[in-house]
Motif scaffolding. Structure first.
Motif, PDB file in Angstrom:
ATOM      1  N   PRO A 335      31.687 -15.755   6.499  1.00  0.00           N
ATOM      2  CA  PRO A 335      30.578 -14.861   6.156  1.00  0.00           C
ATOM      3  C   PRO A 335      30.965 -13.387   6.248  1.00  0.00           C
ATOM      4  N   TYR A 336      31.885 -13.070   7.144  1.00  0.00           N
ATOM      5  CA  TYR A 336      32.370 -11.689   7.263  1.00  0.00           C
ATOM      6  C   TYR A 336      33.034 -11.239   5.963  1.00  0.00           C
ATOM      7  N   TYR A 337      33.909 -12.080   5.398  1.00  0.00           N
ATOM      8  CA  TYR A 337      34.567 -11.739   4.135  1.00  0.00           C
ATOM      9  C   TYR A 337      33.539 -11.500   3.028  1.00  0.00           C
ATOM     10  N   ILE A 338      32.560 -12.370   2.955  1.00  0.00           N
ATOM     11  CA  ILE A 338      31.535 -12.254   1.914  1.00  0.00           C
ATOM     12  C   ILE A 338      30.726 -10.975   2.081  1.00  0.00           C
ATOM     13  N   LEU A 339      30.368 -10.665   3.314  1.00  0.00           N
ATOM     14  CA  LEU A 339      29.550  -9.475   3.585  1.00  0.00           C
ATOM     15  C   LEU A 339      30.310  -8.183   3.321  1.00  0.00           C
ATOM     16  N   ILE A 340      31.620  -8.191   3.543  1.00  0.00           N
ATOM     17  CA  ILE A 340      32.416  -6.985   3.284  1.00  0.00           C
ATOM     18  C   ILE A 340      32.291  -6.565   1.821  1.00  0.00           C
ATOM     19  N   VAL A 341      32.323  -7.537   0.916  1.00  0.00           N
ATOM     20  CA  VAL A 341      32.200  -7.222  -0.512  1.00  0.00           C
ATOM     21  C   VAL A 341      30.846  -6.565  -0.791  1.00  0.00           C
ATOM     22  N   GLY A 342      29.777  -7.135  -0.228  1.00  0.00           N
ATOM     23  CA  GLY A 342      28.452  -6.577  -0.441  1.00  0.00           C
ATOM     24  C   GLY A 342      28.294  -5.198   0.167  1.00  0.00           C
ATOM     25  N   THR A 343      28.779  -5.005   1.383  1.00  0.00           N
ATOM     26  CA  THR A 343      28.642  -3.701   2.027  1.00  0.00           C
ATOM     27  C   THR A 343      29.482  -2.638   1.324  1.00  0.00           C
ATOM     28  N   MET A 344      30.626  -3.037   0.797  1.00  0.00           N
ATOM     29  CA  MET A 344      31.462  -2.081   0.072  1.00  0.00           C
ATOM     30  C   MET A 344      30.766  -1.598  -1.198  1.00  0.00           C
ATOM     31  N   ILE A 345      30.185  -2.530  -1.951  1.00  0.00           N
ATOM     32  CA  ILE A 345      29.475  -2.156  -3.181  1.00  0.00           C
ATOM     33  C   ILE A 345      28.278  -1.272  -2.866  1.00  0.00           C
ATOM     34  N   PHE A 346      27.546  -1.622  -1.808  1.00  0.00           N
ATOM     35  CA  PHE A 346      26.351  -0.846  -1.459  1.00  0.00           C
ATOM     36  C   PHE A 346      26.693   0.553  -0.952  1.00  0.00           C
ATOM     37  N   SER A 347      27.915   0.729  -0.467  1.00  0.00           N
ATOM     38  CA  SER A 347      28.337   2.051   0.005  1.00  0.00           C
ATOM     39  C   SER A 347      28.226   3.103  -1.093  1.00  0.00           C
ATOM     40  N   ILE A 348      28.347   2.662  -2.358  1.00  0.00           N
ATOM     41  CA  ILE A 348      28.304   3.590  -3.487  1.00  0.00           C
ATOM     42  C   ILE A 348      27.020   4.411  -3.465  1.00  0.00           C
ATOM     43  N   VAL A 349      25.892   3.764  -3.166  1.00  0.00           N
ATOM     44  CA  VAL A 349      24.611   4.471  -3.185  1.00  0.00           C
ATOM     45  C   VAL A 349      24.062   4.738  -1.786  1.00  0.00           C
ATOM     46  N   LYS A 350      24.597   4.090  -0.776  1.00  0.00           N
ATOM     47  CA  LYS A 350      24.066   4.291   0.576  1.00  0.00           C
ATOM     48  C   LYS A 350      24.227   5.733   1.039  1.00  0.00           C
ATOM     49  N   ILE A 402      22.134  -6.058  -6.405  1.00  0.00           N
ATOM     50  CA  ILE A 402      20.910  -5.779  -7.163  1.00  0.00           C
ATOM     51  C   ILE A 402      20.373  -4.408  -6.817  1.00  0.00           C
ATOM     52  N   TYR A 403      20.394  -4.070  -5.524  1.00  0.00           N
ATOM     53  CA  TYR A 403      19.913  -2.764  -5.065  1.00  0.00           C
ATOM     54  C   TYR A 403      20.686  -1.638  -5.768  1.00  0.00           C
ATOM     55  N   VAL A 404      22.013  -1.760  -5.799  1.00  0.00           N
ATOM     56  CA  VAL A 404      22.855  -0.727  -6.403  1.00  0.00           C
ATOM     57  C   VAL A 404      22.519  -0.556  -7.886  1.00  0.00           C
ATOM     58  N   LEU A 405      22.392  -1.660  -8.605  1.00  0.00           N
ATOM     59  CA  LEU A 405      22.121  -1.593 -10.042  1.00  0.00           C
ATOM     60  C   LEU A 405      20.767  -0.956 -10.333  1.00  0.00           C
ATOM     61  N   VAL A 406      19.755  -1.331  -9.568  1.00  0.00           N
ATOM     62  CA  VAL A 406      18.414  -0.775  -9.792  1.00  0.00           C
ATOM     63  C   VAL A 406      18.381   0.705  -9.450  1.00  0.00           C
ATOM     64  N   MET A 407      19.016   1.091  -8.351  1.00  0.00           N
ATOM     65  CA  MET A 407      19.006   2.500  -7.965  1.00  0.00           C
ATOM     66  C   MET A 407      19.740   3.360  -8.986  1.00  0.00           C
TER      67      MET A 407
END
Length: 488
Positions: A335-350, A402-407
């Motif tokens: 789950p850590y590996y999977i979450l890293i991908v999501g957190t990295m993508i979300f960093s773009i708009v966070k 989804i959050y990144v795309l909508v924002m």
């Protein structure tokens, strides 16, 4: 603009404080996991997930309103005193109300999760509400003033107190109850520190003024509560739903994966603390052109940093987890590996997540994460029973995408932010290539060597093929500026 000395200085202070805060507070989960076991760690993380969601409503969005108002009126001493005083008294009343509520309904909440022993932990953590709520408001005041040194000091005081009393309580045999109690003590400590500096602004003001400013802040704040609540669903729903569908042990494994993956947000969070008051302050004067240039640049550079750090976190993830928590936590790795991908993508708009709140479009600040939260809840409901904690990680990472795309859609539509799709595609492709390259190198070189070589190669490729000439000039000037700041 972005290259201004104060912006760089503020981000540096916030980042260093956040880094030190992580270094100080991170051992808490390690101590609990190693000495109390994964089950107690699961109970600890579950009660703090409940507390975090409750604190969001207890704050009523007042901290966000305070940051915006203070950044806009800080040159007017009388209005500043009225805002700070009214926010302090309103927050105090809300904190006391939530304290009483959770003392009365602790049993009911613990029964929802089928874990009766949570009741005592909820009663203990409820004692934090009056101090945490008023402390959050005062911390927001410092953010509005952009007094990041005192802001950082307050956070560090809280972390040091929490670590010290957690270790002390476990040493003397108070177990997880003592660890939760340490949070109460730390909240009191940092609240006292904040009062020392902001007490001069807290005065008895005219009742009508208090009502006026409190109403204004709550009106604005409640709109952000909806957004923050939905955001918290994205960041906490997976842990809570793992606790509901699975066991405390599963919560313990999953919480380790979440905790480590969120370390990737250290820099974006530091940047966001500065961009929120900065955009609020300059929006009316400088218009969208200033904001466009700032946000486009910040997002690109945050992406570059996230690729480098995220790659390294993946390459060394298993070693980090098993070394820190022990071999029994190996189930946290996938789950850590999977979450890293999501957190990295979300960093773009966070790093600019408060953009719409900064420009007064709080409705969008609430609306955007709603789509992501809906996906998150639905996928968690479907995937956790099938794939267990891996399913929770997939659900959360998908919802963050989804959050990144909508924002980005609303940023382009309303603020005319230019998103260079080709540039971001190249950056994401580079990240995928680094994963493949590291896997191939690991077959022929020692594990540690392959990770170092791949990260170094990633930095080189970013510099040569991803960054534009103007970006390189900026980074070189930034290094010079950071050196001058460190010398001063």
């Amino acid at each position: 603009m972005i290259e201004s000395r104060r912006f760089v200085s503020d981000v540096m202070i916030t980042f260093i404080a956040s880094l030190v805060n992580i270094i100080i507070s991170f051992p808490i989960s390690v101590v609990i996991g190693r000495y109390l076991g994964v089950e107690d760690l699961g109970a600890y993380r579950l009660v703090f997930s409940i507390y975090g969601l409750s604190l969001l409503f207890a704050n009523a969005g007042i901290p966000a309103a305070v940051i915006k108002q203070i950044s806009e009126i800080k040159e007017d001493p009388k209005s500043t005193v009225k805002v700070i005083s009214s926010s302090f008294f309103t927050s105090s009343l809300l904190g006391i109300f939530f304290l009483i509520f959770y003392l009365l309904f602790a049993e009911t909440l613990s029964n929802i999760f089928g874990t009766p022993e949570l009741a005592d932990l909820i009663r203990i953590i409820s004692l934090s509400f009056p101090f945490s709520v008023t402390g959050s408001t005062m911390l927001a005041t410092l953010n509005g003033f952009r007094d990041m040194k005192k802001h950082a000091t307050a956070i560090l005081i809280q972390s040091v107190l929490m670590l010290f009393f957690t270790i002390l309580s476990i040493t003397f045999g108070y177990g997880v109850n003592g660890a939760v109690g340490a949070s109460v003590i730390s909240s009191i400590g940092y609240c006292v520190y904040l009062l020392r500096y902001l007490g001069k602004y807290i005065k008895i003001i005219n009742f009508s003024d208090a009502v006026h400013y409190s109403k204004s802040m709550i009106t604005f704040g409640l709109q952000t509560v909806v957004a923050n609540a939905v955001n918290l669903i994205n960041f906490q729903a997976d842990t809570i739903m793992v606790g509901y569908f699975l066991t405390k042990t599963d919560v313990g494994f999953y919480s380790v994966a979440v905790l480590l993956a969120k370390l990737l947000w250290l820099i974006p969070d530091s940047i966001q603390k500065i961009t929120y008051p900065l955009i609020s302050e300059h929006y009316n004067n400088s218009g969208t052109e200033y904001i466009n240039r700032a946000i486009e640049t910040i997002m690109k550079y945050t992406m570059c940093i996230s690729i480098v750090i995220g790659s390294g976190m993946i390459f060394y993830g298993e070693g980090i987890i098993t070394s820190i928590y022990g071999a029994s936590f190996i189930e946290s790795v996938n789950p850590y590996y999977i979450l890293i991908v999501g957190t990295m993508i979300f960093s773009i708009v966070k790093c600019v997540n408060s953009l719409f709140a900064s420009i007064g479009r709080v409705d969008l600040f609430a609306k955007i994460p709603t789509y992501s939260a809906a996906v998150n809840i639905l996928l968690n409901l479907v995937l956790i029973p099938i794939y267990h904690i891996n399913g929770a990680a997939i659900a959360t990472s998908t919802s963050l995408l989804i959050y990144v795309l909508v924002m980005i859609y609303y940023m382009k539509k309303l603020v005319n932010i230019h998103i260079n799709v080709i540039w971001y595609s190249k950056a994401i492709f580079l990240f995928a290539m680094l994963i493949i390259i590291n896997y191939i190198l690991s077959l022929f070189t020692p594990f540690n060597s392959s990770g170092i070589l791949t990260v170094s190669l990633g930095c080189l490729l970013l510099w040569i093929y991803i960054l534009e000439p103007s970006d390189r000039v900026f980074f070189l000037s930034l290094v010079t500026k950071l050196k001058s700041l460190s010398l001063n």
